[in-house]
Every structure is written in C-alpha cells, then in structure tokens.
Write a protein that holds these residues in place. Structure first.
Motif, short mmCIF file in Angstrom:
data_model
loop_
_atom_site.label_atom_id
_atom_site.label_comp_id
_atom_site.label_asym_id
_atom_site.label_seq_id
_atom_site.Cartn_x
_atom_site.Cartn_y
_atom_site.Cartn_z
N LEU A 1 -27.85 -13.42 43.53
CA LEU A 1 -28.29 -12.15 42.96
C LEU A 1 -29.77 -11.88 43.21
O LEU A 1 -30.18 -10.72 43.31
CB LEU A 1 -28.00 -12.13 41.46
CG LEU A 1 -26.52 -12.08 41.10
CD1 LEU A 1 -26.33 -12.37 39.61
CD2 LEU A 1 -25.91 -10.73 41.47
N LEU A 2 -30.55 -12.93 43.34
CA LEU A 2 -31.98 -12.77 43.61
C LEU A 2 -32.20 -11.98 44.90
O LEU A 2 -33.09 -11.14 44.99
CB LEU A 2 -32.66 -14.14 43.69
CG LEU A 2 -34.16 -14.16 43.95
CD1 LEU A 2 -34.91 -13.40 42.86
CD2 LEU A 2 -34.64 -15.60 44.03
N ARG A 3 -31.36 -12.24 45.88
CA ARG A 3 -31.48 -11.56 47.19
C ARG A 3 -31.19 -10.06 47.11
O ARG A 3 -31.59 -9.31 48.00
CB ARG A 3 -30.52 -12.19 48.19
CG ARG A 3 -30.81 -13.65 48.45
CD ARG A 3 -29.82 -14.21 49.45
NE ARG A 3 -29.75 -15.64 49.31
CZ ARG A 3 -28.70 -16.38 49.58
NH1 ARG A 3 -27.61 -15.82 50.04
NH2 ARG A 3 -28.74 -17.68 49.41
N LEU A 4 -30.48 -9.64 46.08
CA LEU A 4 -30.11 -8.23 45.97
C LEU A 4 -31.20 -7.37 45.33
O LEU A 4 -31.16 -6.15 45.41
CB LEU A 4 -28.82 -8.09 45.16
CG LEU A 4 -27.59 -8.77 45.75
CD1 LEU A 4 -26.40 -8.60 44.81
CD2 LEU A 4 -27.26 -8.22 47.13
N GLY A 5 -32.17 -8.01 44.69
CA GLY A 5 -33.25 -7.27 44.06
C GLY A 5 -34.15 -6.61 45.10
O GLY A 5 -34.32 -7.12 46.20
N ARG A 6 -34.69 -5.45 44.71
CA ARG A 6 -35.56 -4.71 45.63
C ARG A 6 -36.96 -4.59 45.03
O ARG A 6 -37.12 -4.32 43.84
CB ARG A 6 -34.97 -3.33 45.89
CG ARG A 6 -33.63 -3.41 46.63
CD ARG A 6 -33.05 -2.05 46.98
NE ARG A 6 -32.90 -1.10 45.89
CZ ARG A 6 -31.89 -1.11 45.01
NH1 ARG A 6 -30.95 -2.03 45.07
NH2 ARG A 6 -31.82 -0.19 44.07
N PRO A 7 -37.99 -4.79 45.87
CA PRO A 7 -39.37 -4.67 45.40
C PRO A 7 -39.63 -3.30 44.77
O PRO A 7 -39.16 -2.28 45.29
CB PRO A 7 -40.20 -4.85 46.68
CG PRO A 7 -39.30 -5.56 47.64
CD PRO A 7 -37.91 -5.11 47.31
N GLY A 8 -40.33 -3.31 43.66
CA GLY A 8 -40.67 -2.07 43.00
C GLY A 8 -39.54 -1.46 42.19
O GLY A 8 -39.69 -0.38 41.62
#
Length: 163
Positions: free
Chosen positions: A32-39
């Motif tokens: 799930l960490l990989r699915l997060g988007r900056p900002g």
C-alpha cells in the motif's frame, strides 16, 4: 440449559498466530505504501491503517508470548501507548524515538484519524517515521518471541531492491 460464554475473535490465538497475522498486515502495508502519491495525504491512509494495525498486532504477540491474557490485552483497546509500556516491561528494547512515536500515535489518536478523519490526514505522523517504527517493532518483537530465522524485511525494501 447452560449458556455458552461468547468468545472474542482472536481470544484463542497463539502468540505465533498473532505474529503471523502482524506479518501479513506489514506485507500489505508494504504494498500500500507504493500506492500513495506525493502531496496527497489521503492516498497514504490505507498504508497508515495497515502499518498501525501491524504494530498493534506485533505488540500483542509479544504480550501474549510473555504471559498476558487476551482479556488484559483486549481491555487496552487500540491504545498503543499502553501496549508499548507493557511490552517495554516485558523486555522490548526500542530506540527512544520509536517509543516516543508509539506514544504519540496514541496521544494524537492516529488510529482513529486514519480510519475516520480525512480532514485530518495531513496532520498525521510522517510516513518515514511510521515506516521506521513498524520496521523496528517488527524486527525486535520477532527476535524476542524466538522467530529470528523469519526476520521481517524492512517495509521500504522490495524484492527487487533487497540485498
């Protein structure tokens, strides 16, 4: 007619089963960490929830391993601060920064914020701090309960980048 006492889910689980459960939530957090988007703090909420839950399960596994009853643990609800204090008494040695972070997760009610407070997503602890806390708790609990041959790989590493 005898009334059967209703069991809580997990009440009969062994420390090793709870540890395995924690491992699965940690693995999910990694993905799930990989699915997060900056900002976009809301895109990190699924990672946060899985990571916080994995931490709770690791601490629970240790407490069960050290003789605490499921009923004593359940009474703490999702209080990571209380679990951390008992885990420290049970021999868990954490870096000061990690122990402080576990207390702040409780003080700031991050478990509830992550589940129900999208308007507060930007106020949660930093992703790298949560990742470091998860990695340290996972590794040290795994050693204490005698599973060092199955040491968890840090959340930040993937199969392609691991040594």
């Amino acid at each position: 007619m005898e009334i059967e006492e209703r069991k809580y889910p997990g009440e009969l689980a062994s420390p090793l089963q709870v540890h395995e459960f924690a491992e699965e939530y940690r693995k999910a957090a990694t993905l799930l960490l990989r699915l997060g988007r900056p900002g976009k703090p809301l895109t990190r909420a699924p990672f946060r929830l899985s990571a916080i839950h994995a931490i709770e399960l690791y601490l629970t596994a240790l407490l069960l391993h050290r003789g605490r009853s499921p009923n004593q643990i359940r009474k703490m609800q999702h209080d990571l601060s209380a679990r951390t204090e008992l885990a420290l008494e049970a021999g868990l040695r954490l870096r000061a920064k990690t122990a402080q972070h576990l207390h702040s997760l409780s003080q700031n009610r991050e478990y509830l914020v992550t589940r129900y407070g999208p308007e507060l997503a930007a106020t949660a602890s930093q992703i790298n701090r949560l990742t470091a806390t998860l990695d340290e708790v996972a590794a040290k609990v795994t050693i204490l309960i005698g599973l060092s041959s199955t040491m968890p790989q840090p959340v930040g590493l993937t199969a392609e980048t691991s040594p």
